[in-house]
Design a protein around this motif. Structure first.
Motif, PDB file in Angstrom:
ATOM      1  N   LEU A  40    -132.543 -90.345 -19.483  1.00 13.23           N
ATOM      2  CA  LEU A  40    -131.810 -89.355 -20.281  1.00 13.23           C
ATOM      3  C   LEU A  40    -130.860 -88.540 -19.409  1.00 13.23           C
ATOM      4  N   ILE A  41    -131.327 -88.164 -18.217  1.00 16.16           N
ATOM      5  CA  ILE A  41    -130.462 -87.410 -17.307  1.00 16.16           C
ATOM      6  C   ILE A  41    -129.289 -88.280 -16.861  1.00 16.16           C
ATOM      7  N   GLY A  42    -129.572 -89.544 -16.557  1.00 21.76           N
ATOM      8  CA  GLY A  42    -128.495 -90.448 -16.168  1.00 21.76           C
ATOM      9  C   GLY A  42    -127.450 -90.593 -17.257  1.00 21.76           C
ATOM     10  N   TRP A  43    -127.911 -90.739 -18.484  1.00 23.90           N
ATOM     11  CA  TRP A  43    -126.979 -90.856 -19.611  1.00 23.90           C
ATOM     12  C   TRP A  43    -126.206 -89.549 -19.795  1.00 23.90           C
ATOM     13  N   GLY A  44    -126.896 -88.435 -19.607  1.00 18.29           N
ATOM     14  CA  GLY A  44    -126.216 -87.144 -19.700  1.00 18.29           C
ATOM     15  C   GLY A  44    -125.135 -86.994 -18.645  1.00 18.29           C
ATOM     16  N   ARG A  45    -125.401 -87.500 -17.454  1.00 18.22           N
ATOM     17  CA  ARG A  45    -124.396 -87.439 -16.385  1.00 18.22           C
ATOM     18  C   ARG A  45    -123.173 -88.273 -16.743  1.00 18.22           C
ATOM     19  N   VAL A  46    -123.407 -89.412 -17.385  1.00 15.04           N
ATOM     20  CA  VAL A  46    -122.280 -90.219 -17.857  1.00 15.04           C
ATOM     21  C   VAL A  46    -121.465 -89.424 -18.874  1.00 15.04           C
ATOM     22  N   LYS A  47    -122.159 -88.715 -19.761  1.00 14.54           N
ATOM     23  CA  LYS A  47    -121.467 -87.890 -20.756  1.00 14.54           C
ATOM     24  C   LYS A  47    -120.632 -86.797 -20.083  1.00 14.54           C
ATOM     25  N   LEU A  48    -121.157 -86.238 -19.005  1.00 16.84           N
ATOM     26  CA  LEU A  48    -120.400 -85.216 -18.279  1.00 16.84           C
ATOM     27  C   LEU A  48    -119.094 -85.781 -17.730  1.00 16.84           C
ATOM     28  N   VAL A  49    -119.176 -86.965 -17.153  1.00 14.73           N
ATOM     29  CA  VAL A  49    -117.974 -87.600 -16.606  1.00 14.73           C
ATOM     30  C   VAL A  49    -116.972 -87.894 -17.717  1.00 14.73           C
TER      31      VAL A  49
ATOM     32  N   ALA B  68    -126.831 -76.981 -15.319  1.00 17.02           N
ATOM     33  CA  ALA B  68    -125.867 -76.029 -14.760  1.00 17.02           C
ATOM     34  C   ALA B  68    -124.470 -76.639 -14.706  1.00 17.02           C
ATOM     35  N   ARG B  69    -124.399 -77.906 -14.323  1.00 15.50           N
ATOM     36  CA  ARG B  69    -123.097 -78.585 -14.275  1.00 15.50           C
ATOM     37  C   ARG B  69    -122.452 -78.631 -15.668  1.00 15.50           C
ATOM     38  N   ALA B  70    -123.269 -78.931 -16.675  1.00 16.19           N
ATOM     39  CA  ALA B  70    -122.738 -79.016 -18.038  1.00 16.19           C
ATOM     40  C   ALA B  70    -122.283 -77.645 -18.534  1.00 16.19           C
ATOM     41  N   LEU B  71    -123.063 -76.613 -18.234  1.00 17.32           N
ATOM     42  CA  LEU B  71    -122.682 -75.260 -18.643  1.00 17.32           C
ATOM     43  C   LEU B  71    -121.402 -74.818 -17.935  1.00 17.32           C
ATOM     44  N   LYS B  72    -121.259 -75.192 -16.684  1.00 19.88           N
ATOM     45  CA  LYS B  72    -120.022 -74.890 -15.953  1.00 19.88           C
ATOM     46  C   LYS B  72    -118.828 -75.546 -16.641  1.00 19.88           C
ATOM     47  N   ALA B  73    -119.022 -76.792 -17.086  1.00 18.40           N
ATOM     48  CA  ALA B  73    -117.939 -77.502 -17.774  1.00 18.40           C
ATOM     49  C   ALA B  73    -117.556 -76.818 -19.081  1.00 18.40           C
ATOM     50  N   GLN B  74    -118.500 -76.093 -19.666  1.00 16.35           N
ATOM     51  CA  GLN B  74    -118.228 -75.352 -20.898  1.00 16.35           C
ATOM     52  C   GLN B  74    -117.656 -73.961 -20.630  1.00 16.35           C
ATOM     53  N   GLY B  75    -117.562 -73.593 -19.354  1.00 17.07           N
ATOM     54  CA  GLY B  75    -117.061 -72.270 -19.014  1.00 17.07           C
ATOM     55  C   GLY B  75    -118.115 -71.186 -19.057  1.00 17.07           C
ATOM     56  N   GLU B  76    -119.396 -71.584 -19.103  1.00 14.52           N
ATOM     57  CA  GLU B  76    -120.502 -70.620 -19.167  1.00 14.52           C
ATOM     58  C   GLU B  76    -121.064 -70.399 -17.761  1.00 14.52           C
ATOM     59  N   ALA B  77    -120.281 -69.724 -16.919  1.00 19.11           N
ATOM     60  CA  ALA B  77    -120.631 -69.607 -15.503  1.00 19.11           C
ATOM     61  C   ALA B  77    -121.933 -68.839 -15.278  1.00 19.11           C
TER      62      ALA B  77
ATOM     63  N   ASN C 193    -116.440 -86.029 -20.080  1.00 19.04           N
ATOM     64  CA  ASN C 193    -116.046 -84.713 -20.599  1.00 19.04           C
ATOM     65  C   ASN C 193    -116.656 -84.448 -21.973  1.00 19.04           C
ATOM     66  N   GLU C 194    -117.950 -84.745 -22.087  1.00 12.08           N
ATOM     67  CA  GLU C 194    -118.699 -84.483 -23.311  1.00 12.08           C
ATOM     68  C   GLU C 194    -119.902 -83.599 -22.970  1.00 12.08           C
ATOM     69  N   PRO C 195    -119.661 -82.343 -22.538  1.00  8.81           N
ATOM     70  CA  PRO C 195    -120.764 -81.495 -22.071  1.00  8.81           C
ATOM     71  C   PRO C 195    -121.784 -81.146 -23.143  1.00  8.81           C
ATOM     72  N   ASN C 196    -121.358 -81.043 -24.397  1.00  9.64           N
ATOM     73  CA  ASN C 196    -122.317 -80.724 -25.460  1.00  9.64           C
ATOM     74  C   ASN C 196    -123.364 -81.820 -25.602  1.00  9.64           C
ATOM     75  N   GLU C 197    -122.907 -83.065 -25.612  1.00  9.39           N
ATOM     76  CA  GLU C 197    -123.845 -84.182 -25.714  1.00  9.39           C
ATOM     77  C   GLU C 197    -124.708 -84.270 -24.464  1.00  9.39           C
ATOM     78  N   ALA C 198    -124.111 -83.977 -23.315  1.00  8.41           N
ATOM     79  CA  ALA C 198    -124.880 -83.985 -22.070  1.00  8.41           C
ATOM     80  C   ALA C 198    -126.008 -82.960 -22.133  1.00  8.41           C
ATOM     81  N   LEU C 199    -125.698 -81.758 -22.604  1.00 11.71           N
ATOM     82  CA  LEU C 199    -126.712 -80.704 -22.692  1.00 11.71           C
ATOM     83  C   LEU C 199    -127.861 -81.106 -23.614  1.00 11.71           C
ATOM     84  N   SER C 200    -127.536 -81.779 -24.701  1.00 11.84           N
ATOM     85  CA  SER C 200    -128.572 -82.228 -25.623  1.00 11.84           C
ATOM     86  C   SER C 200    -129.522 -83.214 -24.939  1.00 11.84           C
ATOM     87  N   LEU C 201    -128.965 -84.121 -24.150  1.00 13.84           N
ATOM     88  CA  LEU C 201    -129.786 -85.097 -23.431  1.00 13.84           C
ATOM     89  C   LEU C 201    -130.621 -84.418 -22.346  1.00 13.84           C
ATOM     90  N   PHE C 202    -130.033 -83.449 -21.656  1.00 12.12           N
ATOM     91  CA  PHE C 202    -130.771 -82.734 -20.613  1.00 12.12           C
ATOM     92  C   PHE C 202    -131.926 -81.934 -21.215  1.00 12.12           C
TER      93      PHE C 202
END
Length: 246
Positions: free
Chosen positions: A139-148, A183-192, A150-159
């Motif tokens: 799930l984390i691996g798939w979420g990382r693919v989603k991050l690349v 944290a990486r996904a939240l950063k991509a959303q601008g939630e520092a 540029n799908e941070p919402n879907e990544a967060l759901s998987l995480f």
């Protein structure tokens, strides 16, 4: 092809040993991998693959091939890593869940320009083949693919799903990884600020396991987050901690 920093992959790539199909060699490979003894992991996974082939165990075969691809990538042998990915894809053609495992690993390591669609149902079916920790790794691996992608919402759901699995097993290393990538996904959303909380938690958990690479990647992320918040003092302090890290 440029090799990304290896600490960005360790310890969560799809380097898994199926709980239902594990052998002594597989367990040794798993231990070596997480101790960053990649040569030891390579030797053990080769033995594990031979065992799978002798017993005509397709599930274990595909898992071993993915493991070997991950380890070869860590050794900067990209040709061998790509070769084992191809073998994993060929061996998993008859099983959609195993095909999803191979596709995630390929995208996680190489991010090919032509990506394979990954079925959510196929990934869900992997839960029956893997332990909770290993399934969370997928799930984390798939979420990382989603991050690349540029799908941070879907990544967060998987995480989030991965975190629930990992909390049941009380696995600090797995929880450290899911905190870092959250944290990486939240950063991509601008939630520092929220990202900093997750990065702090990731660092804390990595320190429990004395995982220097994990600690370092959390600190690097925290420095970037503090700079995005214009907190130069904190960012400079983090940078000094990175430089002093051994």
């Amino acid at each position: 092809m440029r090799l990304r920093a290896f600490y960005a992959i360790l310890p969560i790539a799809l380097c898994v040993v199926s709980a239902g199909f594990c052998s002594d060699a597989g367990e040794r490979g798993y231990d070596c991998y997480f101790k960053n003894d990649l040569r030891g992991a390579l030797a053990s996974y080769r033995i594990n693959l031979n065992e799978a082939l002798r017993s005509a165990d397709n599930v274990r075969e595909v898992i071993c091939l993915n493991n070997l691809a991950t380890v070869y990538y860590g050794l900067a042998n990209l040709d061998s890593a790509a070769g084992y990915i191809r073998l994993a894809k060929a061996a998993s053609q008859a099983n959609p869940s195993l095909a999803a495992l191979a596709a995630i690993n390929e995208q996680l390591l190489f991010f090919p320009s032509e990506t394979t669609d990954i079925s959510a149902d196929a990934v869900e079916d992997l839960e029956d083949l893997l332990s909770a920790y290993e399934y969370a790794s997928v799930l984390i691996g798939w979420g990382r693919v989603k991050l690349v992608r540029n799908e941070p919402n879907e990544a967060l759901s998987l995480f989030e799903k991965a975190q629930k699995k990992l909390k049941k097993g009380k696995n600090p290393l797995g929880l450290a990884n899911v905190a870092y990538y959250t944290a990486r996904a939240l950063k991509a959303q601008g939630e520092a600020k929220d990202a900093l909380k997750q990065a702090d938690e990731g660092e804390r958990l990595y320190r429990i396991k004395n995982h220097v690479q994990g600690i370092k990647k959390c600190l690097v992320l925290k420095e970037a987050l503090y700079r995005s918040l214009s907190d130069t003092q904190q960012a400079d302090d983090i940078k000094r901690r990175i430089n002093n890290l051994r």
